[in-house]
Design a protein around this motif. Sequence first.
Motif, PDB file in Angstrom:
ATOM      1  N   PRO B 428       0.842  -1.197   0.000  1.00 12.15           N
ATOM      2  CA  PRO B 428       0.000   0.000   0.000  1.00 12.15           C
ATOM      3  C   PRO B 428       0.877   1.247   0.000  1.00 12.15           C
ATOM      4  O   PRO B 428       2.020   1.206   0.481  1.00 12.15           O
ATOM      5  N   ASN B 429       0.356   2.320  -0.516  1.00 14.35           N
ATOM      6  CA  ASN B 429       1.088   3.587  -0.481  1.00 14.35           C
ATOM      7  C   ASN B 429       0.865   4.216   0.890  1.00 14.35           C
ATOM      8  O   ASN B 429       0.044   5.101   1.066  1.00 14.35           O
ATOM      9  N   ILE B 453       7.998  -4.084  -7.332  1.00 17.03           N
ATOM     10  CA  ILE B 453       7.055  -3.421  -6.420  1.00 17.03           C
ATOM     11  C   ILE B 453       5.773  -3.068  -7.167  1.00 17.03           C
ATOM     12  O   ILE B 453       5.815  -2.451  -8.226  1.00 17.03           O
ATOM     13  N   ALA B 454       4.646  -3.478  -6.602  1.00 17.02           N
ATOM     14  CA  ALA B 454       3.339  -3.102  -7.160  1.00 17.02           C
ATOM     15  C   ALA B 454       2.617  -2.300  -6.089  1.00 17.02           C
ATOM     16  O   ALA B 454       2.144  -2.852  -5.101  1.00 17.02           O
ATOM     17  N   GLN B 455       2.596  -0.996  -6.277  1.00 19.54           N
ATOM     18  CA  GLN B 455       2.060  -0.097  -5.239  1.00 19.54           C
ATOM     19  C   GLN B 455       0.622   0.278  -5.542  1.00 19.54           C
ATOM     20  O   GLN B 455       0.265   0.526  -6.673  1.00 19.54           O
ATOM     21  N   GLU B 456      -0.173   0.349  -4.484  1.00 18.84           N
ATOM     22  CA  GLU B 456      -1.588   0.654  -4.655  1.00 18.84           C
ATOM     23  C   GLU B 456      -2.047   1.612  -3.559  1.00 18.84           C
ATOM     24  O   GLU B 456      -1.436   1.671  -2.481  1.00 18.84           O
ATOM     25  N   SER B 457      -3.095   2.307  -3.830  1.00 22.55           N
ATOM     26  CA  SER B 457      -3.666   3.192  -2.809  1.00 22.55           C
ATOM     27  C   SER B 457      -4.166   2.359  -1.629  1.00 22.55           C
ATOM     28  O   SER B 457      -4.630   1.224  -1.797  1.00 22.55           O
ATOM     29  N   ALA B 480      -2.786 -11.826  -2.543  1.00 23.74           N
ATOM     30  CA  ALA B 480      -1.636 -11.978  -3.449  1.00 23.74           C
ATOM     31  C   ALA B 480      -0.612 -12.897  -2.800  1.00 23.74           C
ATOM     32  O   ALA B 480      -0.638 -13.122  -1.586  1.00 23.74           O
ATOM     33  N   GLU B 481       0.354 -13.403  -3.598  1.00 24.04           N
ATOM     34  CA  GLU B 481       1.296 -14.370  -3.017  1.00 24.04           C
ATOM     35  C   GLU B 481       2.355 -13.703  -2.150  1.00 24.04           C
ATOM     36  O   GLU B 481       2.953 -14.334  -1.293  1.00 24.04           O
ATOM     37  N   LEU B 482       2.565 -12.409  -2.354  1.00 28.74           N
ATOM     38  CA  LEU B 482       3.601 -11.708  -1.583  1.00 28.74           C
ATOM     39  C   LEU B 482       3.195 -10.251  -1.407  1.00 28.74           C
ATOM     40  O   LEU B 482       2.770  -9.605  -2.365  1.00 28.74           O
TER      41      LEU B 482
END
Lengths: 317, 585
Positions: B428-429, B453-457, B480-482
């Motif tokens: 998360p951001n 890195i997959a960043q999300e609100s 998610a797996e990680l």
Amino acid sequence: MARYILRRLAFSIITLFLLVTVVFLITNVFPSDPGRQIAGPFASQEQVDVLNEQLGTNDPLLNQYGRLLRSSVTFDYGDSFQVGQPVSELLWPALGRSAKLVLYGLVLTVPAAIAAGMFAARRRNTFIDRGIVTLGVASSSIPEFVSGVALQYFIGVKLGWFEVLALAPRGSNLITELKHLTLPALSLLVVYFGYIARMTRAGTIQALDADYTRTATMKGLSTRHVMRRHVARNALQPTVSVVGTQIGYLFSGLIGLELIFNYPGVGRLIYNASTSKDFPLLSAGVILVGIIYMICTLAADLIIAWMNPRARLQVTS
Amino acid sequence: MDWKRFDGVRHNVGPVHLDLVESYAQGRISRRQFVRRGAVIGLSVPMISAVIAACGDDDASSPTGGAGTPGTGSAPGTTPGTASGSTTAPGTGPATTLVGGTPGGIITVGAQIPGALDPIAMQDLGAYGLIAQCFEFLATLGDDGRIAPGLAESWEPNEDGSVWTFQLRQGVKWQDGSDFSSADVAATMDRLVAAANAGLAGVIEEGAVDATDPNVAVFNLAAPNGNFPALVSVFNAQTPITPAAFESGMTLDGAPNGTGPWKLDRFDAATGCTFVRNDAWWGGQVPLDGTEFQFFDDLGTMLTAMQGGSVDALIQFSVIGGDALLSSPDFKVLDIQTATHRQVWMRTDEGQFADKRVRQALALTFDRDQMLETLFRGRGNIGNDHPIAPFFPYFDESVPQRTKNIDMAKQLLTDAGIDGLSAALQIPNLQEIPELAQLIVAGAAEAGINLQIAQESTQTFYGSQWCPGEPADPPCSGAAELGIVDYGDRPTPDIYLNAALKTNGIWNSSQYSNPDLDAAFSEFQSSVDVEGQKAACKTMETILNDEVPVGLPFFYNFLSGHSTEIQGVRITGLGQMFLDKASRV
């Protein structure tokens, strides 16, 4: 003139209708789950479904669009998803605060910029003229949130001359309110001074070189009279037009300043509504700003028509 | 040892208290652990002092001595839970004790914009802080940072810890003038059960509170629990006592009727709110006339406001960006040791991390010291991939600390037959998590693990990556797996273990299931003695450190503070700032 105003109003209504449609399309493009947003990440899916049903977000899009159109006529957008309060209770106070900041910023900026622009034009190609133009270009290129931080730190924190937060305590008198609003208003001055001054300078130079000015001077009129009655009236038309459109922008475009100075104006409200996908508040905010923008543009056109007899004639014909 | 005095104590305590007293007398636990644990199970301050004195401590008059220095803004590694500027224990006397301060005036506090102010459903520090001004808990925050009597004057368990009896404070009134009673406690607890409060889930059931006597609340637990008072204390933020007539969904601004020292005067979601003194408060008259909470949605602006003198105190700030305050002589830092942490969850049931050697390998790439130093300037404690913080009384230090070892990580990956592991790290951001993710990615790369890195609100992250609502059974099986998720401070690790690591826990994103861990957790919960809890913790620490369903690199301190022009401010690691003893210097 009345016909002109009526025609402009008719165009405004069509523009508003298009604006509402665009807002609806944009808000429905975002993937969102308002029920989840309100109930939070830990709520069960059943609770979220019930909330979505209550909010009407599961309704067919056409029904939702119809509701938005109705809301835009009555300006009743229901409750904010995020805060749970009626949208109008959030929007109107924010609008009032933004109006104060914009007004104060313009009061500081416009007279100073017009005076500097006209002064520079009359002293064309001198050191003063070049100084004003250079200063204007430099200051215009600094974004308001950069100058805001600098002013806040040096004038607010270090020197302690003005408050670092823009919102005065409730019940404050005008002087206290202005003390709080001065730093963000000065940030506006930094950005818009150069722009308006250069615009005025260019208009003034053009007016000074115009035949009617030469004729007026040759008729023996005083310089003051020529400047006021012949030059200023013509030179300021582009400036008025620019200021008019900028006011509309300023109501929603000061997000950076509002964040820096923790000022809960319309810009910050719309920004927060957008990041939290609070669609009732977002729709109402965007539409309100659209209305303000149209009113300001109309007002600018009317002022120009009043200043310039030729423009009046074009309008009435 | 003063045996006569010690014997006197032994004859005046119940079996659970006696076990703790004996543990301390025999040196099995430290004085700090004795005091902390004693506060939780309801051992009174005079009794704690008497035991310490009987056991030969020179500073027996102050059971907190040596465990942090109230009034100085505790340094890292000292007092957990709080920092304080005054010395009178709450609940033991009127709050008007004013040392060197000036009565009257108001204090302005900078706070984050709160979410909905529903005491039972609130989820953010902004809301916790405001609710705690008006509503009170059975057990509140003591000046030493530990649990102290609040709306309950005392509490004690039965022999096996399955029934806890709380003696309620008499003469307490709601702000509408009605009397506070055990019926309010019972109704509040029923609402918490209905709302599946994470701390009380499985601990109590509907109708758990016997409210026959209006001055006594008897809790009949679903199973013995040695930490129960902590679960109905200020450290379980959603448990303030609300009137019996209160309903879920009602909010502080809609129904401002608490028992606390402050009454809500004005609330504006966009700007802030003000409180005025509650002259009918049971604790006496507070020194200030009122308080103002000013809302900020930008930390930088809040820090500037503090530097510019526009606010007197901050609920929270971070090391990153807060350097100027940390070094300012005009600012008193309240540095609170907490169990707040980040969990790097790894799916144990499927995917690339199903093999525990892969999980161990990733955990071995963590440079924990560097993370703590870079992100928090060292203000915190190193974690060992389990949520039992080193300052908990039952923490077992015998489990070896995992440290960075790239060679071993590579070897484990080879043993697991992994070549070229690549995965998305969902985050998360939020606060420092993006920076933490970068450190994890850099460390993992050294071992040949390629993380993106997959960043999300934060508004979508929890529902889409961490614990999606669907599929609902088992909970979080759509995770998610990680990924990295944040956990706030808690007085005991029950919530972390129960929700995130127990089989089918409601926040079990790693889908971890281990009957041995479940059994050890049950044993931990039902133990009412420190020895039993410590033994259970050793088992859990060993299992979790070995199986690594979550990587847990550190616990970090909560930073708050105020201008040196005010005093008497206390705060918990959950952002509940207590201003009942605050005043201007």
